[in-house]
Design a protein around this motif. Structure first.
Motif, PDB file in Angstrom:
ATOM      1  N   GLU A 271       0.796  -1.223   0.169  1.00  0.00           N
ATOM      2  CA  GLU A 271      -0.082   0.010  -0.019  1.00  0.00           C
ATOM      3  C   GLU A 271       0.852   0.881  -0.246  1.00  0.00           C
ATOM      4  OE1 GLU A 271      -3.041   2.659   2.924  1.00  0.00           O
ATOM      5  OE2 GLU A 271      -2.578   0.297   3.413  1.00  0.00           O
ATOM      6  N   PHE A 272       0.121   2.278  -0.759  1.00  0.00           N
ATOM      7  CA  PHE A 272       1.130   3.483  -0.959  1.00  0.00           C
ATOM      8  C   PHE A 272       0.967   4.506   0.154  1.00  0.00           C
ATOM      9  CE2 PHE A 272       1.052   8.034  -2.287  1.00  0.00           C
ATOM     10  CZ  PHE A 272       2.741   8.257  -2.472  1.00  0.00           C
ATOM     11  N   LYS A 273       1.774   4.941   0.980  1.00  0.00           N
ATOM     12  CA  LYS A 273       1.351   5.863   2.190  1.00  0.00           C
ATOM     13  C   LYS A 273       2.324   7.080   1.774  1.00  0.00           C
ATOM     14  CE  LYS A 273       1.757   2.584   5.435  1.00  0.00           C
ATOM     15  NZ  LYS A 273       2.354   1.394   6.695  1.00  0.00           N
ATOM     16  N   PRO A 274       1.639   8.380   2.035  1.00  0.00           N
ATOM     17  CA  PRO A 274       1.862   9.265   1.434  1.00  0.00           C
ATOM     18  C   PRO A 274       2.619   9.890   2.445  1.00  0.00           C
ATOM     19  CG  PRO A 274      -0.457   9.917   1.401  1.00  0.00           C
ATOM     20  CD  PRO A 274       0.216   8.669   1.616  1.00  0.00           C
ATOM     21  N   PHE A 275       3.951  10.956   2.678  1.00  0.00           N
ATOM     22  CA  PHE A 275       4.349  11.795   3.480  1.00  0.00           C
ATOM     23  C   PHE A 275       3.715  13.024   3.976  1.00  0.00           C
ATOM     24  CE2 PHE A 275       7.459  14.745   5.301  1.00  0.00           C
ATOM     25  CZ  PHE A 275       8.190  14.072   5.895  1.00  0.00           C
ATOM     26  N   VAL A 276       3.398  12.333   5.292  1.00  0.00           N
ATOM     27  CA  VAL A 276       2.849  13.462   5.740  1.00  0.00           C
ATOM     28  C   VAL A 276       3.571  14.090   7.232  1.00  0.00           C
ATOM     29  CG1 VAL A 276       0.522  13.735   7.518  1.00  0.00           C
ATOM     30  CG2 VAL A 276       0.438  12.203   5.407  1.00  0.00           C
ATOM     31  N   ARG A 277       3.749  15.171   7.243  1.00  0.00           N
ATOM     32  CA  ARG A 277       4.883  15.941   8.100  1.00  0.00           C
ATOM     33  C   ARG A 277       3.666  15.983   9.364  1.00  0.00           C
ATOM     34  NH1 ARG A 277       8.415  18.837   5.025  1.00  0.00           N
ATOM     35  NH2 ARG A 277       7.415  18.756   2.462  1.00  0.00           N
ATOM     36  N   ARG A 278       4.723  15.127  10.150  1.00  0.00           N
ATOM     37  CA  ARG A 278       4.387  16.136  11.805  1.00  0.00           C
ATOM     38  C   ARG A 278       4.223  17.400  12.224  1.00  0.00           C
ATOM     39  NH1 ARG A 278       8.411  16.040  16.562  1.00  0.00           N
ATOM     40  NH2 ARG A 278       9.395  15.340  15.087  1.00  0.00           N
ATOM     41  N   LEU A 279       4.571  18.516  11.495  1.00  0.00           N
ATOM     42  CA  LEU A 279       4.302  20.308  11.676  1.00  0.00           C
ATOM     43  C   LEU A 279       4.015  20.985  10.016  1.00  0.00           C
ATOM     44  CD1 LEU A 279       4.213  22.763  13.140  1.00  0.00           C
ATOM     45  CD2 LEU A 279       6.555  23.186  13.008  1.00  0.00           C
ATOM     46  N   PRO A 280       2.996  20.980   9.651  1.00  0.00           N
ATOM     47  CA  PRO A 280       2.791  20.967   8.383  1.00  0.00           C
ATOM     48  C   PRO A 280       3.231  22.575   7.669  1.00  0.00           C
ATOM     49  CG  PRO A 280       0.959  20.342   9.699  1.00  0.00           C
ATOM     50  CD  PRO A 280       1.761  20.592  10.689  1.00  0.00           C
ATOM     51  N   GLU A 281       3.075  22.440   6.780  1.00  0.00           N
ATOM     52  CA  GLU A 281       4.434  23.872   6.085  1.00  0.00           C
ATOM     53  C   GLU A 281       3.498  25.209   6.975  1.00  0.00           C
ATOM     54  OE1 GLU A 281       4.541  27.413   3.869  1.00  0.00           O
ATOM     55  OE2 GLU A 281       3.015  26.253   3.772  1.00  0.00           O
ATOM     56  N   PHE A 282       2.214  25.474   7.164  1.00  0.00           N
ATOM     57  CA  PHE A 282       1.256  26.563   7.381  1.00  0.00           C
ATOM     58  C   PHE A 282       1.557  26.877   9.356  1.00  0.00           C
ATOM     59  CE2 PHE A 282      -2.297  28.609   8.691  1.00  0.00           C
ATOM     60  CZ  PHE A 282      -1.840  29.922   8.389  1.00  0.00           C
ATOM     61  N   LYS A 283       1.842  26.011  10.032  1.00  0.00           N
ATOM     62  CA  LYS A 283       1.900  26.462  11.299  1.00  0.00           C
ATOM     63  C   LYS A 283       3.419  26.392  11.430  1.00  0.00           C
ATOM     64  CE  LYS A 283      -1.862  23.396  12.845  1.00  0.00           C
ATOM     65  NZ  LYS A 283      -2.152  21.859  13.730  1.00  0.00           N
ATOM     66  N   PHE A 284       4.452  25.921  10.167  1.00  0.00           N
ATOM     67  CA  PHE A 284       5.633  25.876  10.655  1.00  0.00           C
ATOM     68  C   PHE A 284       5.786  27.085   9.975  1.00  0.00           C
ATOM     69  CE2 PHE A 284       9.706  25.539   8.213  1.00  0.00           C
ATOM     70  CZ  PHE A 284      10.434  25.475   8.894  1.00  0.00           C
ATOM     71  N   TRP A 285       5.519  27.788   9.194  1.00  0.00           N
ATOM     72  CA  TRP A 285       5.526  29.394   8.744  1.00  0.00           C
ATOM     73  C   TRP A 285       5.445  30.104  10.182  1.00  0.00           C
ATOM     74  CZ3 TRP A 285       1.423  32.348   8.859  1.00  0.00           C
ATOM     75  CH2 TRP A 285       1.677  33.789   7.755  1.00  0.00           C
ATOM     76  N   TYR A 286       3.809  29.735  10.474  1.00  0.00           N
ATOM     77  CA  TYR A 286       3.849  30.660  11.842  1.00  0.00           C
ATOM     78  C   TYR A 286       4.130  30.611  12.728  1.00  0.00           C
ATOM     79  CZ  TYR A 286      -0.178  32.608  14.674  1.00  0.00           C
ATOM     80  OH  TYR A 286      -1.725  33.750  15.338  1.00  0.00           O
ATOM     81  N   ALA A 287       4.274  29.338  13.104  1.00  0.00           N
ATOM     82  CA  ALA A 287       5.205  29.159  14.222  1.00  0.00           C
ATOM     83  C   ALA A 287       6.712  30.284  14.028  1.00  0.00           C
ATOM     84  CB  ALA A 287       5.394  27.255  14.772  1.00  0.00           C
ATOM     85  N   LEU A 288       7.690  30.043  12.930  1.00  0.00           N
ATOM     86  CA  LEU A 288       8.197  30.897  12.637  1.00  0.00           C
ATOM     87  C   LEU A 288       8.862  32.398  12.933  1.00  0.00           C
ATOM     88  CD1 LEU A 288      11.126  30.166  12.023  1.00  0.00           C
ATOM     89  CD2 LEU A 288      10.410  30.593   9.678  1.00  0.00           C
ATOM     90  N   THR A 289       7.041  32.788  12.250  1.00  0.00           N
ATOM     91  CA  THR A 289       7.134  34.589  11.923  1.00  0.00           C
ATOM     92  C   THR A 289       6.787  34.616  13.580  1.00  0.00           C
ATOM     93  OG1 THR A 289       6.395  34.107   9.874  1.00  0.00           O
ATOM     94  CG2 THR A 289       5.680  35.898  10.783  1.00  0.00           C
ATOM     95  N   LYS A 290       5.904  34.211  14.188  1.00  0.00           N
ATOM     96  CA  LYS A 290       5.459  34.757  15.653  1.00  0.00           C
ATOM     97  C   LYS A 290       7.014  34.439  16.465  1.00  0.00           C
ATOM     98  CE  LYS A 290       2.758  31.932  17.093  1.00  0.00           C
ATOM     99  NZ  LYS A 290       1.860  31.039  17.863  1.00  0.00           N
ATOM    100  N   ALA A 291       8.097  33.566  15.860  1.00  0.00           N
ATOM    101  CA  ALA A 291       9.315  33.424  17.415  1.00  0.00           C
ATOM    102  C   ALA A 291      10.151  34.261  16.818  1.00  0.00           C
ATOM    103  CB  ALA A 291      10.244  32.122  16.509  1.00  0.00           C
ATOM    104  N   PHE A 292      10.567  35.199  15.711  1.00  0.00           N
ATOM    105  CA  PHE A 292      11.040  36.481  14.877  1.00  0.00           C
ATOM    106  C   PHE A 292      10.199  37.363  15.540  1.00  0.00           C
ATOM    107  CE2 PHE A 292      12.837  33.848  11.100  1.00  0.00           C
ATOM    108  CZ  PHE A 292      14.569  34.712  12.013  1.00  0.00           C
ATOM    109  N   VAL A 293       8.705  37.169  15.883  1.00  0.00           N
ATOM    110  CA  VAL A 293       7.654  39.262  16.344  1.00  0.00           C
ATOM    111  C   VAL A 293       8.152  38.957  17.451  1.00  0.00           C
ATOM    112  CG1 VAL A 293       5.706  39.516  17.121  1.00  0.00           C
ATOM    113  CG2 VAL A 293       7.049  39.520  14.590  1.00  0.00           C
ATOM    114  N   VAL A 294       8.341  37.446  18.085  1.00  0.00           N
ATOM    115  CA  VAL A 294       8.552  37.865  19.592  1.00  0.00           C
ATOM    116  C   VAL A 294      10.019  37.712  20.002  1.00  0.00           C
ATOM    117  CG1 VAL A 294       8.485  36.060  21.618  1.00  0.00           C
ATOM    118  CG2 VAL A 294       6.538  35.939  20.594  1.00  0.00           C
TER     119      VAL A 294
END
Length: 190
Positions: free
Chosen positions: A100-123
């Motif tokens: 069976e094919f299993k697609p790669f699913v990230r533990r941290l999706p791209e949007f949440k990665f971007w959002y957390a990274l941006t918040k980190a720089f602002v803080v």
């Protein structure tokens, strides 16, 4: 007197609710605009770097930010289900063409990665306005230690990727969908 206090609290709660709703609206609207979001984060990061450069301090805050970014990067590059733990449950990644094919699913999706990274720089940017956090340190040692941690962590992550044969990027993967226009536009000549 009590009515005035509860009225003020209600208006603050309404303002907070309205602000939260508007903020979520703009976040949702920005979701498909990946390039613009990342360019905005790059601008925020550049502002932070310029602030640290001109102040000539806050290296501990920057080091903490670097460790946090490394943690986010590990989550972004890791699968949501760890193959090592899945192997113990007898379900594993497909090894044959018939599996069976299993697609790669990230533990941290791209949007949440971007959002957390941006918040980190602002803080981190706002933390540079508090002089108590400007601890005098010899920054090259912190930089060398962070590079050492980065290399070790990424080495471990790449070995994990190789061992369980997953690639967290779309580079080099075949794309299915549209047929190429040159094949369909050719008319055989007699």
């Amino acid at each position: 007197m009590e009515g005035l206090g509860s009225d003020g609290a209600a208006s603050v709660m309404k303002w907070k609710s309205d602000f939260s709703r508007k903020f979520q609206y703009y976040l949702d609207k920005s979701t498909p605009n990946t390039m613009e979001r990342w360019l905005g984060t790059l601008a925020v990061a550049a502002i932070y770097v310029l602030r640290v450069y001109y102040v000539q301090g806050f290296y501990i805050v920057t080091y903490g930010l670097g460790i946090y970014i490394l943690n986010l990067l590990i989550g972004f590059l890791s699968p949501s289900v760890d193959p090592e733990l899945e192997a113990l449950n007898t379900a594993s990644l497909p090894t044959k063409g018939s599996d069976e094919f299993k697609p790669f699913v990230r533990r941290l999706p791209e949007f949440k990665f971007w959002y957390a990274l941006t918040k980190a720089f602002v803080v981190a940017f706002f933390l540079t306005f508090f002089s108590v956090l400007d601890v005098p340190v010899f920054w090259p040692i912190l930089l060398c230690y962070w590079i050492f941690l980065f290399v070790l962590t990424m080495r471990r992550q790449v070995l994990h990727m190789i061992k369980y044969k997953y690639v967290p990027f779309n580079i080099g993967k075949p794309r299915y969908g549209k047929k190429s226009s040159e094949n369909s536009s050719r008319i055989p000549s007699d």
